[in-house]
Motif scaffolding. Structure first.
Motif, PDB file in Angstrom:
ATOM      1  N   ALA A  59      18.044  -9.307   4.485  1.00  0.00           N
ATOM      2  CA  ALA A  59      17.492  -8.283   3.583  1.00  0.00           C
ATOM      3  C   ALA A  59      15.972  -8.380   3.543  1.00  0.00           C
ATOM      4  CB  ALA A  59      18.079  -8.460   2.178  1.00  0.00           C
ATOM      5  N   MET A  60      15.475  -9.611   3.494  1.00  0.00           N
ATOM      6  CA  MET A  60      14.016  -9.795   3.441  1.00  0.00           C
ATOM      7  C   MET A  60      13.365  -9.230   4.706  1.00  0.00           C
ATOM      8  SD  MET A  60      11.498 -10.911   1.651  1.00  0.00           S
ATOM      9  CE  MET A  60      11.659 -12.277   0.509  1.00  0.00           C
TER      10      MET A  60
ATOM     11  N   HIS B 256      13.661  -3.809  -5.859  1.00  0.00           N
ATOM     12  CA  HIS B 256      14.710  -2.797  -5.683  1.00  0.00           C
ATOM     13  C   HIS B 256      15.118  -2.671  -4.213  1.00  0.00           C
ATOM     14  CE1 HIS B 256      15.157  -1.130  -9.709  1.00  0.00           C
ATOM     15  NE2 HIS B 256      13.873  -1.352  -9.877  1.00  0.00           N
ATOM     16  N   LEU B 257      14.126  -2.700  -3.335  1.00  0.00           N
ATOM     17  CA  LEU B 257      14.447  -2.573  -1.903  1.00  0.00           C
ATOM     18  C   LEU B 257      15.296  -3.753  -1.436  1.00  0.00           C
ATOM     19  CD1 LEU B 257      10.979  -1.401  -0.498  1.00  0.00           C
ATOM     20  CD2 LEU B 257      13.062  -0.020  -0.716  1.00  0.00           C
TER      21      LEU B 257
ATOM     22  N   ARG C 257       9.805  -5.172   7.073  1.00  0.00           N
ATOM     23  CA  ARG C 257       9.463  -4.178   8.102  1.00  0.00           C
ATOM     24  C   ARG C 257       9.065  -2.842   7.486  1.00  0.00           C
ATOM     25  NH1 ARG C 257      14.098  -6.378  10.801  1.00  0.00           N
ATOM     26  NH2 ARG C 257      15.349  -4.572  10.170  1.00  0.00           N
ATOM     27  N   SER C 258       9.520  -2.588   6.272  1.00  0.00           N
ATOM     28  CA  SER C 258       9.254  -1.274   5.677  1.00  0.00           C
ATOM     29  C   SER C 258       7.975  -1.254   4.838  1.00  0.00           C
ATOM     30  CB  SER C 258      10.438  -0.855   4.793  1.00  0.00           C
ATOM     31  OG  SER C 258      10.450  -1.648   3.615  1.00  0.00           O
TER      32      SER C 258
ATOM     33  N   GLU D  99       0.814  -1.226   0.000  1.00  0.00           N
ATOM     34  CA  GLU D  99       0.000   0.000   0.000  1.00  0.00           C
ATOM     35  C   GLU D  99       0.844   1.272   0.000  1.00  0.00           C
ATOM     36  OE1 GLU D  99      -4.143  -1.771   1.816  1.00  0.00           O
ATOM     37  OE2 GLU D  99      -2.819  -0.674   3.174  1.00  0.00           O
ATOM     38  N   ASN D 100       2.065   1.195   0.508  1.00  0.00           N
ATOM     39  CA  ASN D 100       2.902   2.407   0.525  1.00  0.00           C
ATOM     40  C   ASN D 100       3.894   2.440  -0.654  1.00  0.00           C
ATOM     41  OD1 ASN D 100       4.277   0.247   1.657  1.00  0.00           O
ATOM     42  ND2 ASN D 100       5.477   1.490   3.078  1.00  0.00           N
ATOM     43  N   PHE D 101       3.528   1.753  -1.756  1.00  0.00           N
ATOM     44  CA  PHE D 101       4.513   1.625  -2.828  1.00  0.00           C
ATOM     45  C   PHE D 101       4.757   2.946  -3.547  1.00  0.00           C
ATOM     46  CE2 PHE D 101       3.226   1.484  -7.355  1.00  0.00           C
ATOM     47  CZ  PHE D 101       1.860   1.695  -7.250  1.00  0.00           C
TER      48      PHE D 101
END
Ligand code: M6R
Length: 618
Positions: free
Chosen positions: A150-151, A135-136, A156-157, A108-110
């Protein structure tokens, strides 16, 4: 909704990973999708991907034309488009740097995340929210060289719902997954491990599985499975054995899964009743882990569900209110959650769901929890999210339902709801033990009666074929026949793309009768004349009213009901049954009608257009 498969095997690299993933995707086709893709990690070479819009067959054709090299890890995806149309480019996997990722859900925050990444120079090739995740992950991996870490950082973000699987070009030995509000299960093999949106993805290879919890990261290699929370703390995943076998998910000689699942209904009802009484004949619902004192204290039941499952809830309302004298409200899950409903710690929220993953229903369960209510799930799919997040579960035993439109799960849901009603009546003293036993005996007689309806379905099939050009069909019912009418209309819309509406027969004169013109086909679900007399005679009057205005009346009536004959253009007979149990019979001709008519129109009854089996986004 999207299907996800992951695989890692031991030994020399081979084509097994790709084969497992394609087969898993095929078994997940029932979830609904509009593109498909795979990513492999080829040792010493890096990532190899292929993706195609449309059916899985398009991807297989592409792989035949341009074979991918033998690989270690493999991931595969069927996409149901949300952000960005169903194109080759938007199909998953999405690649950034050395990482390929697949995703079920919505980030939702893409928009904000994408703006940040663009500012840092990232180049996007698709319109999807998922590419942001690639990319993240790539950036997070570059900091630590650890895909699992990394995952966790990326998970979390993210806001929204997601199941993610990722592979890295330099790590052919592992696949990493994450889940938040979206399903992911682990299949445990011998020298190989699997990941899937549900167990259907890997039941051809193993029945041993792990159920991941909410907000967990999993890393599989050929010989290990490591589960942590999003902060990297070890987490415990529950192990279970899948009791569906691969053959159960096959068509078994029927022309479609839908035909097979309609035919499977006597078994689905019988299996749902199985093992639910003790030696003394008392109803025992072992899975109901709710304190009996709590069940005695509830003063209201709210059923939350969507689509067909909600119609099962409507049938349940008639039975539970009659047997238990507890008020029952039935609410579409998506309306319940956003309406500030009046529920409290004396409310039992009952969530009905075949998949156990319907996001609207899951959110309604959470809302019920937040209000202090006790939550009970009636669900078909083991290892799914709704039962895990509910206080208790009553499983239906319909087996895997593959066709997108629900049939056998509906009958199993109604059956489980009857069991719940009788259990509450027993527990709360609304019925004597012998009364409960009588109802149970009547329920046990239903599978044979459903079989009788199926055996008699030739005429309804013939009529359906003759009606292939029909533009609109109406359905009328009263009392428990009303939700059956609505379900009959839903099946026809879903399968045959024909305008259809279900009405309460009593509502006819308040408006819908204006739709009646000569030749208008109307199915009428008639209650038993042996039940409440006024109910039966009122529906017979309704049939006369529409016939007088030229309607073509297609009547579903009990054996021996001769009152309907003078006013019916067609009578489809069902065996005699108690009024409250009749929906298990009367809905069957309506399912057969919709399926046959859709077949006559040459439509894909298993995967109707625009529909997904499991609606895992709101
Ligand atoms: O998996 P669920 O039972 O929660 O699904 C609920 C609805 O999405 C589902 O019943 C839907 O209406 C089907 N297409 C009905 O055939």
């Amino acid at each position: 909704m999207c299907g996800i498969v992951g695989y890692v095997g031991s030994g020399p690299v081979s084509t097994r990973g790709l084969e497992v993933v394609i087969e898993g995707l095929r078994r997940l086709e029932y979830r609904g999708y509009d593109s498909a893709g795979v990513a492999l990690v080829v040792p010493g070479v890096g990532l190899a991907t292929a993706k195609k819009a449309g059916k899985l067959a398009n991807l297989v054709e592409e792989l035949d034309a341009h074979p991918l090299p033998a690989a270690g890890a493999a991931i595969g995806h069927t996409r149901w488009a949300t952000h960005g149309g169903p194109t080759d480019t938007n199909a998953h996997p999405h690649v950034a740097g050395k990482i390929a990722v697949i995703h079920n859900g919505i980030v939702e925050n893409f928009v904000r995340l994408k703006a940040d990444l663009l500012a840092q120079g990232a180049v996007f090739t698709s319109e999807t929210d998922t590419e942001v995740v690639a990319h993240l992950l790539s950036a997070a991996y570059d900091l630590t060289g650890d895909l699992t870490a990394a995952m966790a950082t990326v998970a979390r973000s993210l806001e929204g719902t997601f199941t993610l699987l990722a592979v890295h070009a330099d790590h052919p030995e592992e696949v990493v997954g994450a889940r938040h509000d979206s399903p992911l299960v682990v299949g445990l093999g011998e020298g190989e491990n699997f990941l899937g949106s549900d167990v259907a993805a890997f039941i051809a290879h193993t029945r041993e599985a792990l159920e991941l919890g909410q907000d967990e990261i999993v890393t599989i290699t050929a010989t290990s499975v490591q589960v942590t929370d999003f902060d990297g703390n070890p987490a415990h995943a529950r192990r279970f054995t899948v009791d569906w076998d691969a053959a159960a998910a096959e068509k078994g000689g029927f022309r479609s899964f839908m035909d097979k699942e309609i035919a499977d209904q006597p078994q689905a009802v019988a299996d749902t009743l199985l093992g639910r009484t003790d030696a003394a004949g008392r109803l025992v619902l072992d899975e109901l882990r709710i304190d009996e004192a709590v069940l005695r204290s509830i003063d209201k039941i709210v059923v939350v569900a969507c689509g067909t499952a909600a119609y099962a809830g409507h049938v349940a309302k008639y039975a539970i209110e009659h047997w238990c004298r507890i008020p029952v409200e039935v609410e579409l899950a998506h309306e319940f959650r956003y309406r500030d409903p009046v529920v409290d710690e004396r409310t039992l929220v009952v969530a009905i769901s075949q998949s156990g993953e319907t996001m609207d229903t899951l959110m309604a369960v959470r809302h019920g929890h937040e209000q202090g209510s006790t939550t009970l799930a009636i669900v078909n799919t083991h290892g799914s999210t709704i039962p895990r997040e509910s206080d208790a579960v009553l499983y239906t035993h319909a087996g895997p339902e593959v066709a997108v439109a629900s049939t056998k799960a509906f009958l199993a849901q109604i059956t489980a709801a009857y069991l719940l009603g009788l259990y509450l009546a027993q527990l709360r003293g609304n019925m004597f033990a012998d009364e409960v036993a009588t109802h149970l005996a009547e329920l046990r007689a239903m599978p044979a009666k459903i079989q009788t309806v199926l055996d008699r379905a030739g005429r309804v099939r013939q009529i359906a074929r003759w009606m292939a050009d029909t533009q609109t069909v109406l359905f009328l019912g009263r009392h428990v026949g009303y939700p059956v009418a609505m379900e009959g209309a839903l099946k026809l819309k879903e399968l045959a793309y024909i305008h259809a509406e279900g009405f309460a027969a009593g509502e006819l004169k308040h408006g819908p009768i204006a739709l009646i013109e000569p030749g208008q086909p109307v199915f009428v679900v008639v209650p038993s004349p042996r039940g409440r007399h006024s109910l039966h005679s009122k529906v017979v009057s309704n049939i006369q009213e529409i016939r007088a205005r030229g309607a073509r009346t297609l009547v579903i009536a009990e054996d021996g009901d001769e009152d309907v004959v003078p006013f019916a253009d067609e009578v489809f007979r069902v065996p005699q049954a108690p009024t409250l149990l009749a929906p298990l019979l009367t809905v069957v001709p309506l399912q057969v009608f919709a399926c046959e008519l859709a077949n006559a129109k040459g439509l894909d009854v298993d995967q109707p257009r625009n529909l997904a089996k499991s609606v895992t986004v709101e």
